[in-house]
Design an enzyme around this catalytic site. Structure first.
Site, short mmCIF file in Angstrom:
data_model
loop_
_atom_site.label_atom_id
_atom_site.label_comp_id
_atom_site.label_asym_id
_atom_site.label_seq_id
_atom_site.Cartn_x
_atom_site.Cartn_y
_atom_site.Cartn_z
N CYS A 1 -8.56 -50.78 21.18
CA CYS A 1 -7.57 -50.04 21.96
C CYS A 1 -8.26 -49.18 23.02
O CYS A 1 -9.42 -48.77 22.86
CB CYS A 1 -6.75 -49.14 21.05
SG CYS A 1 -5.74 -50.01 19.85
N GLU B 1 -7.68 -46.07 23.79
CA GLU B 1 -8.01 -44.74 23.27
C GLU B 1 -9.32 -44.77 22.49
O GLU B 1 -10.15 -43.87 22.63
CB GLU B 1 -6.88 -44.23 22.37
CG GLU B 1 -5.53 -44.10 23.05
CD GLU B 1 -4.67 -45.36 22.95
OE1 GLU B 1 -3.44 -45.21 22.96
OE2 GLU B 1 -5.20 -46.49 22.86
#
Length: 142
Positions: free
Chosen positions: A59, A61
Site C-alpha cells: 500500500c 501508506e
C-alpha cells in the site's frame, strides 16, 4: 486553517499526487499515493505497488512509512492519502495499524481526490480503541 497550515497541506497533496503518478497498479488500475509529514517537517511519500501474487503488493501508506523509517524518523505528524474514484480512499485496516505504530490518536489523516482534500479524520476516528506500542509497555517509538 492558517496560511502556513494550508501551505503544509498543499505540499503533502503535491507529494502524494506525484507518488500516485508513479504507482504500479496493472491489476486493479487503482493508483494510490500517500505523503506524510514528520514533526521535523520532513515529507515522505509512497505509492501502491501491486504484484501478480496479489497479497504480495504494498500500500502507498506502507511505502511512505517505510521511507520515513529508512530516513531515521519515527513519528508521523499528519498523513494524506490520494486516490481516484467517487468513494473516499481511506487507509485499509492494515495501514491504519501501521500508521498507529508511529502516530497518536489525534494525528490528522487527510483523504483526497484528484482535486484536493475531501475529508479529514483523526487516527482515533479511523481506528478507535487501537492497540499500540503503549500496550506492550514500551512507550511510543522515538
Amino acid at each position: 486553517m492558517s496560511k502556513s497550515a494550508d501551505a503544509a497541506l498543499d505540499r503533502l497533496f503535491a507529494a502524494a499526487r506525484a507518488a500516485q503518478a508513479n504507482a504500479y497498479a496493472p491489476y486493479s488500475r487503482f493508483k494510490v499515493g500517500a505523503a506524510l509529514r514528520t514533526p521535523s517537517g520532513a515529507i515522505f511519500s509512497g505509492c501502491n505497488v501491486e504484484n501478480a501474487a496479489y497479497p504480495q503488493g504494498a500500500c502507498a501508506e506502507a511505502m511512505a512509512i517505510g521511507a520515513m523509517a529508512l530516513a531515521g524518523e519515527r513519528r508521523i505528524a499528519e498523513i494524506l492519502v490520494v486516490g481516484d474514484g467517487e468513494g473516499l480512499c481511506t487507509p485499509c485496516g492494515g495501514c491504519r495499524q501501521r500508521i498507529r505504530e508511529f502516530a497518536g490518536p489525534a494525528t490528522p489523516i487527510h483523504i483526497s481526490g484528484l482535486s484536493g482534500v475531501r475529508a479529514s479524520f483523526t487516527l482515533d476516528e479511523l481506528l478507535p480503541h487501537s492497540f499500540g506500542p503503549e500496550n506492550l509497555n514500551i512507550g511510543a517509538p522515538t
